[in-house]
Design a protein around this motif. Sequence first.
Motif, PDB file in Angstrom:
ATOM      1  N   VAL A 311      38.599  48.842  49.921  1.00  0.00           N
ATOM      2  CA  VAL A 311      38.242  49.201  48.546  1.00  0.00           C
ATOM      3  C   VAL A 311      37.705  47.961  47.845  1.00  0.00           C
ATOM      4  N   LYS A 312      36.617  48.140  47.089  1.00  0.00           N
ATOM      5  CA  LYS A 312      35.961  47.024  46.409  1.00  0.00           C
ATOM      6  C   LYS A 312      36.390  46.950  44.941  1.00  0.00           C
ATOM      7  N   LEU A 313      36.819  45.766  44.532  1.00  0.00           N
ATOM      8  CA  LEU A 313      37.167  45.490  43.141  1.00  0.00           C
ATOM      9  C   LEU A 313      36.273  44.370  42.605  1.00  0.00           C
ATOM     10  N   PHE A 314      35.697  44.565  41.439  1.00  0.00           N
ATOM     11  CA  PHE A 314      34.961  43.511  40.749  1.00  0.00           C
ATOM     12  C   PHE A 314      35.939  42.811  39.806  1.00  0.00           C
ATOM     13  N   ILE A 315      36.209  41.539  40.065  1.00  0.00           N
ATOM     14  CA  ILE A 315      37.189  40.814  39.260  1.00  0.00           C
ATOM     15  C   ILE A 315      36.563  40.236  38.001  1.00  0.00           C
ATOM     16  N   ASP A 316      35.304  39.803  38.102  1.00  0.00           N
ATOM     17  CA  ASP A 316      34.604  39.267  36.928  1.00  0.00           C
ATOM     18  C   ASP A 316      33.123  39.524  37.082  1.00  0.00           C
ATOM     19  N   HIS A 364      34.907  40.947  44.469  1.00  0.00           N
ATOM     20  CA  HIS A 364      33.868  40.090  43.894  1.00  0.00           C
ATOM     21  C   HIS A 364      34.536  39.165  42.896  1.00  0.00           C
ATOM     22  N   ALA A 365      34.390  37.859  43.093  1.00  0.00           N
ATOM     23  CA  ALA A 365      34.863  36.887  42.104  1.00  0.00           C
ATOM     24  C   ALA A 365      33.934  35.689  42.140  1.00  0.00           C
ATOM     25  N   ARG A 372      41.151  32.754  40.695  1.00  0.00           N
ATOM     26  CA  ARG A 372      42.591  32.537  40.508  1.00  0.00           C
ATOM     27  C   ARG A 372      43.306  33.856  40.207  1.00  0.00           C
ATOM     28  N   SER A 373      42.680  34.705  39.413  1.00  0.00           N
ATOM     29  CA  SER A 373      43.304  35.973  39.052  1.00  0.00           C
ATOM     30  C   SER A 373      43.540  36.851  40.275  1.00  0.00           C
ATOM     31  N   ILE A 374      42.554  36.960  41.168  1.00  0.00           N
ATOM     32  CA  ILE A 374      42.747  37.824  42.338  1.00  0.00           C
ATOM     33  C   ILE A 374      43.686  37.167  43.348  1.00  0.00           C
ATOM     34  N   LEU A 375      43.667  35.839  43.456  1.00  0.00           N
ATOM     35  CA  LEU A 375      44.660  35.175  44.304  1.00  0.00           C
ATOM     36  C   LEU A 375      46.074  35.459  43.792  1.00  0.00           C
ATOM     37  N   ASP A 376      46.243  35.436  42.471  1.00  0.00           N
ATOM     38  CA  ASP A 376      47.553  35.765  41.907  1.00  0.00           C
ATOM     39  C   ASP A 376      47.962  37.185  42.273  1.00  0.00           C
TER      40      ASP A 376
END
Length: 574
Positions: A311-316, A364-365, A372-376
């Motif tokens: 599943v694809k998430l766009f983080i920013d 996507h980041a 940092r947000s997706i690593l968290d």
Amino acid sequence: MSRQQAIGKLLLGLVFGVIGLSTHASDDWVLFGGHIYTAEQTIEQPEAVVVRDGRITHVGSLHEAKRLASSDAEWIDTTGKMVMPGFHDAHIHTRLGGRSLTGCDVAMAPDLEQLTEMLRGCFSSTDEPWLIAEGLNLGFFGQSGPELPWMNAINSDKPMLLRASDGHSVSINSVAMRLANITVDTETPEAGVIERDALGRPTGTLRESAMALADRVVPRETLEDRLHMASVAVKEMNRLGITSAFDAWVGSEDIDVYRSLDDQGMLTVRIRAALAYGRGDLFTLDSPDDYERLLANRAELSTERFKLAAVKLFIDGVLEGETAALVSPYLSDEGGSGHLTYSQAYLNTTVTELASQGVQVYTHAVGDGGVRSILDAFEAAEKALGETDLRHQISHLQLIHPDDYHRFAELGVVANFQALWALPDEWIMNLNLPVVGMDRVQRMYPIASMVEAGATIVGGSDWNISSLNPLEAIEVALLRQDWIANDELTKAEVEQLDTLNRSERVDLDTMLRAYTSTGAWAMHQDQETGTLSPGKRADLIVLSHDLFSTEPQSISTVEVEKTFLDGKLVYQKP
């Protein structure tokens, strides 16, 4: 006629139009004479590769190859050339790539003057109601992007839409603006940007979620369009030696096309796909109900060569337009630190939920704040579920805060780089530098730092955002400079060319593994592809020259001469 019958009828015509690449009866091959790169540790340099019934049966001595080869095997002399596993592109958009190949693509325009002429040339020869072009280089414009006077001068009679090559903005002329009913009173959508003048009037460029304001009035692609674009794109992948690819953002329409291509024997590349996350209003391709259905049925929807498993998430967003999330603020007058698509709590819950279902999370980041947000979130999922072997990925990674380098290896997260972007081009120097400063520019695309930190790295093109050719990206990773400008330069002259942080250069073997063995691992198919090993599928390519004997600045000029998938020749250079 049902939808599937319609697809079958369309594809049948395409199948009958394909000329067989090989009349060789057994599809058994022996490749010998050239440099054989296996993408794994070997004690001795192999002399030959034997392929039988779609599998590699031998990698080793020529003497043993003669003993094992079938009597009707074809012997291919690769002297002076290089045999290696097929490339694994870890980030593509097949339909969008096909759209560029079949439409007006201006990505190669070297400057604004020639861009303008290319657009006029495209549009003078079309009877389509809309004038649409792909690959617009925002580096030719100011921070606010193309504006109405320039676009209206190109064409003021028909609606015109220009898609930026970063995929995160479109620019439209006044006719299109009127059709979309975008005025000074139009509210800016959440997580979007409408570029405006000092009086608040829209100037023509729409970013992120604001792109939907124009997209909703653009004519939809037909089923026939999508099938044609995908089939053209697959052939282009074959031509460039790509035997496996990760489609980074798919919806129900893409899934239908992939399944149909495979059913008709036309999917001559292995595809692993990331389903567009379907909850909320941003970056979705299907309704929430359809998304949930597709996710639940992902195994049943997969085929022999198409796997729906992520599943694809766009983080920013992106640095252009200041929508990428940063740890420290932008330096522009507006300041701010960009935008995260999701709150941290929501992202943590979403990633944990997906991981609990055995779903690989592909993201996507661009900014270091987004990374940092997706690593968290990955860390939160690991705390909740324990270690998994899902091989989650973060793609793009233009900026990673140095404090986070080590976390990729610790969390088992794959660093998915688009190495072709790691050079001081007009995007970085004209658009990014003024808003992030030189210190952060010198930290961009830290491939060597990530390797040193023990991260697993893979390479992707993000086609059609940039060139599909893996050899171009590999050259840029080695030199961090313009892969076209350096073609005719000596080694001494190459060192004088503008370079983006020499300390982030990596070696050839590192990048070849990123596109072969490691790429296969990140796609969960390392037991089947990625190395030239007995028992694995015979997905391999023959290059015109040995990359290890080629000057780094000439790697992008090497050509793929043959591409094999399951031991069958799917591309041969004319």
